[in-house]
Design an enzyme around this catalytic site. Structure first.
Site, PDB file in Angstrom:
ATOM      1  N   ARG A  45       0.839  -1.223   0.000  1.00 53.78           N
ATOM      2  CA  ARG A  45       0.000   0.000   0.000  1.00 53.78           C
ATOM      3  C   ARG A  45       0.865   1.261   0.000  1.00 53.78           C
ATOM      4  O   ARG A  45       0.524   2.266   0.608  1.00 53.78           O
ATOM      5  CB  ARG A  45      -0.925   0.034   1.220  1.00 53.78           C
ATOM      6  N   SER A  81     -10.693  -0.823   3.758  1.00 52.62           N
ATOM      7  CA  SER A  81      -9.820  -0.882   4.940  1.00 52.62           C
ATOM      8  C   SER A  81      -9.429   0.531   5.358  1.00 52.62           C
ATOM      9  O   SER A  81      -8.915   1.293   4.545  1.00 52.62           O
ATOM     10  CB  SER A  81      -8.540  -1.644   4.627  1.00 52.62           C
ATOM     11  N   GLU A 137      -4.832   3.770   6.168  1.00 53.42           N
ATOM     12  CA  GLU A 137      -4.697   3.542   4.733  1.00 53.42           C
ATOM     13  C   GLU A 137      -5.415   4.671   3.995  1.00 53.42           C
ATOM     14  O   GLU A 137      -5.020   5.098   2.914  1.00 53.42           O
ATOM     15  CB  GLU A 137      -5.318   2.188   4.351  1.00 53.42           C
TER      16      GLU A 137
END
Ligand code: EPU
Length: 335
Positions: free
Chosen positions: A163, A235, A331
């Site tokens: 990520r 998320s 995130e």
């Protein structure tokens, strides 16, 4: 060129669905329009909007929000086993996956149903069910905000990680991605079906990209809330990476703590497990809540404000830090 709109309500453009306004709003449909918009911009602050599926607006924005609407999929090159396509940053990611399935091009089927647009995909190296964008990524074109110049970034330039990419780190806020080139398999020859839940879901079906995508879609629909039905950004936190020593200490008190090896000295632990273990599943404060089947996802039950959702995320972070001495990283981008 689309018209600039003043004092614009951004709410329908973000999947959290929280109330917020931007002082200026403009949709750009081409790289030339984007260059022109940057050259004419009189606002001192700039925010880039793709699908709005990875951002939490906690307050109004006094700058210009540019919605990237650059569309198009075109073939760059093709040989006996692969095809390379250039995709406009404003193309919806899942629609692109459907296009690859319709054409029987393999490589992104595990990434079905990920919300958001193509332009955001390299920024956080989207990933799911054992596959990441970087696995099919060739390069992307991005506009340098300060000069308006177009620059090409290879996979190496992008410094992809879990990520992560250069666009979230060294070059944060400096470039706007306009197009992404991906190399796909033609016909599909390397399926990735080893992710636990996926392997189970595929039992008994022939290994085709369509079946993999169908299984991924079924898993996602069974546990991830649909942003069209309940506001969320997938998320909210990343899965934390901790030292093996730290993990060994934790596992004494929490013998069921799952882990995935990262390298010789580090392991990744599921943030969902940490949050679940602290009893947050289905937790709710007003309309800001933790999803009942995937506790890594925060949800807006109706009229939660960005500030309320942010406060809830802080409460979760504090609880995780206190019990596990782990610092959860968002995130989602908080504005
Ligand atoms: N778990 C729990 N309780 C739960 C759910 C999960 O304890 O209620 C634990 C279990 O140990 C489970 C583990 O968490 O094995 C992992 O759960 P899951 O497979 O659902 O994946 P995740 O790590 O929570 C990541 C991505 C998702 C992606 C899935 C599948 C991150 C931050 N999230 O979630 O991506 O879909 O893997 O590959 O890496 C997103 O980024 O928005 C996203 C949804």
């Amino acid at each position: 060129m689309n018209a600039l709109v003043h004092n614009y309500t951004i709410t329908p453009h973000t999947t959290f669905g929280v109330a917020a306004k931007t002082a200026g709003f403009l949709t750009v449909d081409s790289t030339a329009a984007l260059q022109e918009a940057l050259a004419l911009n009189t606002f001192s602050k700039l925010r880039i909007l793709g699908g709005g599926s990875n951002m939490l607006w906690t307050k109004d924005f006094e700058g210009l929000t540019l919605k990237i609407g650059i569309k198009g999929i075109c073939v760059e090159s093709e040989n006996a086993t692969t095809i390379t396509v250039a995709v406009g940053a404003g193309e919806n990611w899942h629609n692109f996956v459907l296009w690859t399935l319709a054409n029987n091009y393999g490589g992104v089927e595990n990434l079905a149903l990920i919300p958001g647009n193509m332009g955001a995909a390299p920024i956080q190296n989207i990933g799911a069910y054992g596959v990441e964008l970087k696995d099919s990524f060739v390069c992307c074109d991005a506009l340098e905000i300060s000069t308006g110049a177009l620059k090409r970034f290879t996979a190496k330039d992008c410094k992809f990680g879990y990520r992560e990419s250069v666009f979230k780190n060294d070059l944060k806020g400096q470039y706007i991605i306009t197009s992404v080139q991906l190399q796909l398999q033609k016909p599909p020859h390397q399926l990735n079906t080893s992710y636990g839940r996926l392997e189970e879901a595929l039992q008994g079906t022939p290994p085709t990209i369509q079946n993999v995508a169908n299984a991924v879609i079924a898993i996602r629909q069974s546990k991830l809330p649909n942003p069209n039905e309940i506001g969320n950004c997938g998320s909210f936190f990343k899965n934390p990476i901790i030292s093996k020593q730290h993990y060994n200490r934790l596992v004494e008190n929490h013998p069921k703590l799952p882990h995935y090896t990262v390298d010789d000295v580090k392991v990744k632990v599921p943030a969902a497990w940490l949050i679940d273990t602290l009893g947050f599943k289905g937790y709710r404060k007003g309309d800001a809540g933790v999803h009942h089947s995937q506790p890594l996802v925060l949800v807006n039950h109706g009229n939660a404000s960005g500030k309320e959702l942010h406060a809830l995320s802080q409460e979760i972070k504090a609880a995780v830090a206190k019990t596990f001495a782990i610092h959860l990283e968002e995130e989602v981008n908080i504005y």
